[in-house]
Motif scaffolding. Structure first.
Motif, PDB file in Angstrom:
ATOM      1  N   LYS A  48       0.777  -1.177  -0.108  1.00 16.45           N
ATOM      2  CA  LYS A  48       0.057  -0.056   0.158  1.00 16.45           C
ATOM      3  C   LYS A  48       0.724   1.299  -0.017  1.00 16.45           C
ATOM      4  O   LYS A  48       0.436   2.299  -0.411  1.00 16.45           O
ATOM      5  CB  LYS A  48      -0.997  -0.119   1.230  1.00 16.45           C
ATOM      6  CG  LYS A  48       0.038   0.353   2.495  1.00 16.45           C
ATOM      7  CD  LYS A  48      -0.933   0.191   3.756  1.00 16.45           C
ATOM      8  CE  LYS A  48      -0.107   0.285   5.122  1.00 16.45           C
ATOM      9  NZ  LYS A  48      -1.085   0.210   6.405  1.00 16.45           N
ATOM     10  N   ASN A  49       1.904   1.200   0.284  1.00 15.52           N
ATOM     11  CA  ASN A  49       3.018   2.232   0.596  1.00 15.52           C
ATOM     12  C   ASN A  49       4.351   1.660   0.167  1.00 15.52           C
ATOM     13  O   ASN A  49       5.341   1.494   1.095  1.00 15.52           O
ATOM     14  CB  ASN A  49       2.973   2.819   2.023  1.00 15.52           C
ATOM     15  CG  ASN A  49       3.934   4.096   2.112  1.00 15.52           C
ATOM     16  OD1 ASN A  49       4.265   4.844   1.393  1.00 15.52           O
ATOM     17  ND2 ASN A  49       4.148   4.471   3.369  1.00 15.52           N
ATOM     18  N   PRO A  50       4.854   1.608  -1.227  1.00 17.47           N
ATOM     19  CA  PRO A  50       5.968   0.844  -1.412  1.00 17.47           C
ATOM     20  C   PRO A  50       7.211   1.647  -1.061  1.00 17.47           C
ATOM     21  O   PRO A  50       8.300   0.853  -0.687  1.00 17.47           O
ATOM     22  CB  PRO A  50       5.954   0.905  -3.021  1.00 17.47           C
ATOM     23  CG  PRO A  50       4.407   1.125  -3.151  1.00 17.47           C
ATOM     24  CD  PRO A  50       4.019   1.980  -2.171  1.00 17.47           C
ATOM     25  N   GLY A  51       7.128   2.909  -0.983  1.00 18.48           N
ATOM     26  CA  GLY A  51       8.319   3.631  -0.760  1.00 18.48           C
ATOM     27  C   GLY A  51       9.245   3.692  -1.953  1.00 18.48           C
ATOM     28  O   GLY A  51       8.994   2.756  -2.570  1.00 18.48           O
ATOM     29  N   VAL A  52      10.160   4.658  -1.855  1.00 16.46           N
ATOM     30  CA  VAL A  52      11.042   4.955  -3.035  1.00 16.46           C
ATOM     31  C   VAL A  52      12.195   5.546  -2.780  1.00 16.46           C
ATOM     32  O   VAL A  52      12.327   6.501  -1.935  1.00 16.46           O
ATOM     33  CB  VAL A  52      10.472   5.607  -4.397  1.00 16.46           C
ATOM     34  CG1 VAL A  52      10.062   6.914  -4.037  1.00 16.46           C
ATOM     35  CG2 VAL A  52      11.357   5.600  -5.517  1.00 16.46           C
ATOM     36  N   ILE A  53      13.402   5.197  -3.055  1.00 15.74           N
ATOM     37  CA  ILE A  53      14.862   5.408  -2.707  1.00 15.74           C
ATOM     38  C   ILE A  53      15.386   5.756  -4.199  1.00 15.74           C
ATOM     39  O   ILE A  53      16.029   4.605  -4.742  1.00 15.74           O
ATOM     40  CB  ILE A  53      15.746   4.725  -1.760  1.00 15.74           C
ATOM     41  CG1 ILE A  53      14.899   4.402  -0.438  1.00 15.74           C
ATOM     42  CG2 ILE A  53      16.920   5.204  -1.626  1.00 15.74           C
ATOM     43  CD1 ILE A  53      15.590   3.359   0.477  1.00 15.74           C
ATOM     44  N   THR A  54      15.588   7.082  -4.617  1.00 15.29           N
ATOM     45  CA  THR A  54      16.273   7.120  -5.868  1.00 15.29           C
ATOM     46  C   THR A  54      17.816   7.292  -5.527  1.00 15.29           C
ATOM     47  O   THR A  54      18.345   8.047  -4.449  1.00 15.29           O
ATOM     48  CB  THR A  54      16.096   8.581  -6.442  1.00 15.29           C
ATOM     49  OG1 THR A  54      14.533   8.469  -6.448  1.00 15.29           O
ATOM     50  CG2 THR A  54      16.553   8.634  -8.011  1.00 15.29           C
ATOM     51  N   ILE A  55      18.679   6.508  -6.179  1.00 19.41           N
ATOM     52  CA  ILE A  55      19.964   6.279  -5.790  1.00 19.41           C
ATOM     53  C   ILE A  55      20.758   7.595  -5.806  1.00 19.41           C
ATOM     54  O   ILE A  55      21.564   7.724  -4.479  1.00 19.41           O
ATOM     55  CB  ILE A  55      20.612   5.269  -6.407  1.00 19.41           C
ATOM     56  CG1 ILE A  55      19.863   3.797  -6.801  1.00 19.41           C
ATOM     57  CG2 ILE A  55      22.172   5.017  -5.891  1.00 19.41           C
ATOM     58  CD1 ILE A  55      19.558   3.503  -5.345  1.00 19.41           C
ATOM     59  N   ALA A  56      20.760   8.271  -6.848  1.00 14.95           N
ATOM     60  CA  ALA A  56      21.652   9.400  -6.838  1.00 14.95           C
ATOM     61  C   ALA A  56      21.161  10.437  -5.986  1.00 14.95           C
ATOM     62  O   ALA A  56      21.787  11.098  -5.142  1.00 14.95           O
ATOM     63  CB  ALA A  56      21.461   9.883  -8.295  1.00 14.95           C
ATOM     64  N   ASN A  57      19.740  10.813  -5.538  1.00 19.17           N
ATOM     65  CA  ASN A  57      19.328  11.715  -4.823  1.00 19.17           C
ATOM     66  C   ASN A  57      19.677  11.212  -3.225  1.00 19.17           C
ATOM     67  O   ASN A  57      20.158  12.195  -2.305  1.00 19.17           O
ATOM     68  CB  ASN A  57      18.002  11.690  -4.745  1.00 19.17           C
ATOM     69  CG  ASN A  57      17.217  12.143  -5.910  1.00 19.17           C
ATOM     70  OD1 ASN A  57      18.015  12.329  -6.894  1.00 19.17           O
ATOM     71  ND2 ASN A  57      15.973  12.500  -5.986  1.00 19.17           N
ATOM     72  N   ALA A  58      19.648   9.911  -2.808  1.00 24.25           N
ATOM     73  CA  ALA A  58      19.990   9.613  -1.663  1.00 24.25           C
ATOM     74  C   ALA A  58      21.781   9.631  -1.399  1.00 24.25           C
ATOM     75  O   ALA A  58      21.949  10.117  -0.174  1.00 24.25           O
ATOM     76  CB  ALA A  58      19.681   8.056  -1.528  1.00 24.25           C
ATOM     77  N   VAL A  59      22.279   9.207  -2.343  1.00 25.07           N
ATOM     78  CA  VAL A  59      23.860   9.229  -2.275  1.00 25.07           C
ATOM     79  C   VAL A  59      24.490  10.765  -2.152  1.00 25.07           C
ATOM     80  O   VAL A  59      25.107  11.089  -1.300  1.00 25.07           O
ATOM     81  CB  VAL A  59      24.613   8.306  -3.201  1.00 25.07           C
ATOM     82  CG1 VAL A  59      25.883   8.605  -3.004  1.00 25.07           C
ATOM     83  CG2 VAL A  59      23.947   6.836  -2.836  1.00 25.07           C
ATOM     84  N   PHE A  60      23.847  11.659  -3.235  1.00 21.42           N
ATOM     85  CA  PHE A  60      24.454  12.979  -3.315  1.00 21.42           C
ATOM     86  C   PHE A  60      23.779  13.936  -3.075  1.00 21.42           C
ATOM     87  O   PHE A  60      24.307  14.939  -2.860  1.00 21.42           O
ATOM     88  CB  PHE A  60      24.920  12.803  -4.957  1.00 21.42           C
ATOM     89  CG  PHE A  60      25.862  12.005  -5.518  1.00 21.42           C
ATOM     90  CD1 PHE A  60      27.168  12.000  -5.151  1.00 21.42           C
ATOM     91  CD2 PHE A  60      25.469  11.198  -6.317  1.00 21.42           C
ATOM     92  CE1 PHE A  60      27.986  11.137  -5.785  1.00 21.42           C
ATOM     93  CE2 PHE A  60      26.335  10.051  -6.713  1.00 21.42           C
ATOM     94  CZ  PHE A  60      27.713  10.071  -6.298  1.00 21.42           C
ATOM     95  N   GLY A  61      22.566  13.759  -2.432  1.00 28.32           N
ATOM     96  CA  GLY A  61      21.616  14.719  -2.185  1.00 28.32           C
ATOM     97  C   GLY A  61      20.865  14.626  -0.584  1.00 28.32           C
ATOM     98  O   GLY A  61      20.000  15.137  -0.504  1.00 28.32           O
ATOM     99  N   SER A  62      21.485  13.824   0.150  1.00 24.64           N
ATOM    100  CA  SER A  62      21.131  13.722   1.364  1.00 24.64           C
ATOM    101  C   SER A  62      20.921  15.057   2.191  1.00 24.64           C
ATOM    102  O   SER A  62      21.630  15.919   1.950  1.00 24.64           O
ATOM    103  CB  SER A  62      21.756  12.702   2.117  1.00 24.64           C
ATOM    104  OG  SER A  62      23.112  13.083   2.151  1.00 24.64           O
ATOM    105  N   LYS A  63      19.989  14.929   2.901  1.00 22.63           N
ATOM    106  CA  LYS A  63      19.823  16.379   3.593  1.00 22.63           C
ATOM    107  C   LYS A  63      21.012  16.979   4.686  1.00 22.63           C
ATOM    108  O   LYS A  63      21.193  17.920   4.756  1.00 22.63           O
ATOM    109  CB  LYS A  63      18.396  16.268   4.862  1.00 22.63           C
ATOM    110  CG  LYS A  63      17.047  15.898   3.583  1.00 22.63           C
ATOM    111  CD  LYS A  63      17.041  17.143   2.654  1.00 22.63           C
ATOM    112  CE  LYS A  63      15.958  16.838   1.613  1.00 22.63           C
ATOM    113  NZ  LYS A  63      15.709  17.560   0.438  1.00 22.63           N
TER     114      LYS A  63
END
Length: 218
Positions: free
Chosen positions: A177-192
């Motif tokens: 119902k809530n798959p979630g998504v982790i975009t690799i480039a965003n997570a690795v290079f754009g983490s908060k």
């Protein structure tokens, strides 16, 4: 002999307790109560007496999404955030639109297997198996073709432009119902809080200046 029988009985009882579970719904549905202050793994159920037909309805997948972005794709999700009645049912949908040569970049769904169907155009798709093999399994899909992205594995899709058919469309079913998504480039290079360029430079075996340049894009 009696002691052996008792031991076997105890093991059988323990196993039955360990394997006991609710294999399915304990009620017809559990419409998400998004105003509830109760913290659960998902959403609390609202009172079934207050359920309305709109809790199980969404309209809009017939409309193309806006692909005017750097990746040239857009995902229109239909999960529990859009249909409250999907709560606890373990399924959702998404429409993906691709501009000419647009892509849905490498990403993963931590909570779902995905099974997309190509409605228009042709897509080059693939996923990578886990360590240590890291094997790429890829294929070109045409209209009507179906593919499977196993849960938690990195995968992608890219529009292969055909003459007279520049855009591509896919509909994907997901097993959550809530798959979630982790975009690799965003997570690795754009983490908060930015990951140290020392760490990334060593991980990718490149100079820190390259990492800094990539991080600046996010």
């Amino acid at each position: 002999m009696a002691s052996k029988f008792f031991l076997l009985a105890l093991l059988a009882f323990s196993a039955s307790r360990a394997l006991a579970s609710d294999p399915g719904q304990l009620q017809d549905f559990c419409v998400a109560d998004k105003t509830s202050q109760v913290f659960v793994n998902g959403f609390a159920c609202k009172d079934p007496k207050t359920t309305v037909v709109e809790d199980f309805y969404f309209s809009g997948l017939h409309m193309a999404g806006n692909t005017s972005n750097k990746q040239g794709s857009i995902v229109t999700a239909v999960n529990v955030a859009q249909i409250a009645g999907l709560n606890t049912l373990g399924v959702s949908l998404a429409r993906i639109d691709y501009a000419p040569y647009g892509q849905n970049p490498p990403h993963l769904h931590p909570r779902a297997t995905e099974i997309p169907t190509v409605l228009e155009g042709s897509l080059y798709v693939g996923f990578v198996t886990s360590n240590p093999e890291n094997k790429l399994l890829s294929k070109v899909l045409n209209k009507g073709d179906v593919f499977v992205f196993p849960q938690g594995l990195i995968h992608y899709q890219k529009n292969l432009v055909n003459i007279g058919n520049n855009e591509a469309i896919a509909i994907a079913a997901l097993s959550s119902k809530n798959p979630g998504v982790i975009t690799i480039a965003n997570a690795v290079f754009g983490s908060k809080q930015t990951i140290s360029d020392d760490i990334l430079a060593k991980a990718f075996q490149v100079d820190k200046n390259i990492i800094d340049h990539i991080q600046a894009q996010f």
